[in-house]
Design a protein around this motif. Structure first.
Motif, mmCIF file in Angstrom:
data_model
loop_
_atom_site.group_PDB
_atom_site.id
_atom_site.type_symbol
_atom_site.label_atom_id
_atom_site.label_comp_id
_atom_site.label_asym_id
_atom_site.label_seq_id
_atom_site.Cartn_x
_atom_site.Cartn_y
_atom_site.Cartn_z
ATOM 1 N N LEU A 51 4.839 5.536 4.103
ATOM 2 C CA LEU A 51 4.396 5.161 5.438
ATOM 3 C C LEU A 51 5.487 5.489 6.452
ATOM 4 C CD1 LEU A 51 2.340 3.724 7.289
ATOM 5 C CD2 LEU A 51 3.563 1.590 6.810
ATOM 6 N N THR A 111 -4.794 -0.012 2.369
ATOM 7 C CA THR A 111 -3.846 0.821 3.098
ATOM 8 C C THR A 111 -4.332 1.172 4.497
ATOM 9 O OG1 THR A 111 -4.799 2.804 2.097
ATOM 10 C CG2 THR A 111 -2.889 1.826 1.002
ATOM 11 N N VAL A 132 2.024 -3.121 10.982
ATOM 12 C CA VAL A 132 0.939 -2.218 10.576
ATOM 13 C C VAL A 132 -0.197 -2.924 9.849
ATOM 14 C CG1 VAL A 132 2.413 -0.168 10.513
ATOM 15 C CG2 VAL A 132 2.169 -1.588 8.458
ATOM 16 N N LEU A 155 -4.451 0.818 8.275
ATOM 17 C CA LEU A 155 -3.392 0.332 9.143
ATOM 18 C C LEU A 155 -3.955 -0.266 10.428
ATOM 19 C CD1 LEU A 155 -0.959 3.380 8.787
ATOM 20 C CD2 LEU A 155 -1.027 1.270 7.415
#
Length: 305
Positions: free
Chosen positions: A183, A253, A220, A255
């Motif tokens: 990331l 995952t 995030v 964001l």
């Protein structure tokens, strides 16, 4: 330097080359002039350096007191080859204090070119220079502060309260997902192409591991399930200590970016990162930083080689 067990990331400012000689700070004559005194000048994040033909930079240790009769404080930075190295933070440019041939370089920009032997001296000089520049008066009563203990303690001239140099711990983490993607994010205050790993300051009453998880969740919107400590780096701009981690978020995952803090963020495979760098879509931190060391650790070599 003590041996470090387990995984560890080395950066230019993690190196140790001098004896700080902390036990001699109480000697009332430790800052006195003498043939064994050498002076390292700093100014607002810059430090006096000399450059070798190959581009390597060394600390410029001067033999004459550079203060020119002013009352700028001295700091015992340590010993080098039998000499006492005294740090001097000088104010803005002036004909009185600027010696011919002295080359002040911004440490943040040149740390990766410093000789290993000089990194700790330069970092300490800049950090202590910032402290002495900002701490002139007692925060409780406003009275003048007087330097003691080789410049490492400031005592209030009225009530005797001691002030010590402050270091702010900050976590910096390379977050990976279940596909081993990395990331990277761009802070809203960064230049348009600059991407790095996430980072943030540790809050009072918080463990380092919890700070990693909190910062990732806040910035995030994902959950970190595992963290691994990788190393630390002094970052004296003005007084941070960077604590580096690998972190894993194998679950969701997707964001959710923090408003006004994170401008953009995305997951990268190694191939995608190489392509983005080649196309100049993104830029990475400089090689002197812990952020870059964490990126290179994931990439397997220098990401921009």
């Amino acid at each position: 330097m003590a041996k470090i067990r387990g995984p560890h990331l080395s950066t230019p400012l993690t190196l140790l080359g001098s004896d700080r000689d902390a036990l001699l700070r109480s000697d009332p004559e430790i800052l006195s002039p003498g043939e064994d005194a050498r002076y390292l000048v700093s100014r607002a994040g810059a430090v006096a350096l000399r450059e070798e033909e190959d581009g390597t930079l060394h600390a410029l240790l001067e033999t004459e007191d550079p203060r020119g009769g002013t009352l700028q404080p001295l700091v015992l930075l340590g010993r080098r080859d039998g000499y006492r190295v005294l740090g001097v933070e000088i104010p803005e440019p002036s004909a009185e204090l600027d010696a011919p041939g002295r080359d002040l370089r911004d440490l943040r920009r040149v740390a990766d070119r410093l000789h290993d032997h000089d990194a700790d001296l330069a970092a300490a000089a800049v950090a202590m220079g910032f402290w002495h520049r900002s701490m002139r008066h007692c925060p409780q009563c406003g009275a003048t502060l007087v330097a003691e203990m080789g410049g490492w303690v400031l005592r209030c001239s009225e009530d005797g309260v001691e002030q010590f140099p402050r270091t702010d711990p900050a976590v910096i983490m390379a977050v990976r997902d279940g596909q081993d993607r990395l990331l990277l994010a761009r802070n809203a205050h960064f230049p348009s192409r600059f991407h790095s790993v996430l980072a943030g300051f540790v809050e009072p009453g918080e463990s380092l591991e919890n700070a990693v998880a909190r910062e990732v969740a806040e910035e995030v919107g994902i959950t970190v399930e595992e963290v691994e400590y990788m190393g630390s780096q002094p970052w004296p701009f003005p007084r941070s200590l960077m604590l580096g981690y690998r972190a894993w978020a194998p679950g969701g995952t997707e964001l959710t970016l923090q408003d006004e803090e994170i401008a953009e963020a995305r997951w990268f495979t190694r191939e995608e990162l190489a392509a983005a760098l080649e196309a100049e879509e993104i830029a990475l931190p400089g090689s002197a930083s812990m952020g870059r060391a964490l990126i290179d650790d994931w990439y397997g070599r220098s990401a921009e080689r």
